[in-house]
Design a protein around this motif. Sequence first.
Motif, short mmCIF file in Angstrom:
data_model
loop_
_atom_site.label_atom_id
_atom_site.label_comp_id
_atom_site.label_asym_id
_atom_site.label_seq_id
_atom_site.Cartn_x
_atom_site.Cartn_y
_atom_site.Cartn_z
N THR A 14 0.81 -1.22 0.00
CA THR A 14 0.00 0.00 0.00
C THR A 14 0.84 1.27 0.00
O THR A 14 0.32 2.36 -0.19
CB THR A 14 -0.95 0.02 1.21
OG1 THR A 14 -0.18 -0.14 2.41
CG2 THR A 14 -1.98 -1.10 1.10
N HIS A 57 -0.44 3.69 5.29
CA HIS A 57 -0.83 4.67 4.26
C HIS A 57 0.36 5.35 3.62
O HIS A 57 0.35 5.67 2.44
CB HIS A 57 -1.73 5.75 4.86
CG HIS A 57 -3.11 5.29 5.13
ND1 HIS A 57 -3.98 4.93 4.15
CD2 HIS A 57 -3.77 5.15 6.30
CE1 HIS A 57 -5.12 4.58 4.69
NE2 HIS A 57 -5.03 4.71 6.00
N LYS A 73 -3.58 3.25 9.04
CA LYS A 73 -5.02 3.33 9.28
C LYS A 73 -5.35 3.03 10.74
O LYS A 73 -6.43 3.34 11.21
CB LYS A 73 -5.74 2.36 8.35
CG LYS A 73 -7.24 2.50 8.37
CD LYS A 73 -7.89 1.61 7.35
CE LYS A 73 -9.41 1.79 7.41
NZ LYS A 73 -10.07 0.94 6.44
#
Length: 83
Positions: A14, A57, A73
Amino acid sequence: MVKITIPRTQSKITAAVWGALDEFLIFGHEGGELTQWDTNSGEQVTAKYDGHKNRIHDLQLSKDGTMLITSSKDTTSKVSGST
């Protein structure tokens, strides 16, 4: 060009950041793990680090490449050495 293949046992990437002198990549994963990969060999060079409880993130390296900050998160940020 080196191909880096992430094992299916690791969660989805991510976030990513280049390491010092572009010699390695650090990936943040959906499950909160961090992994570091050698860009010359394509091999994982550090064991999986479970730094967060949820998706990473963002991650950034300090200008001198010695410190890494991550945000997740799970509503936390963590600062650590990059290697």
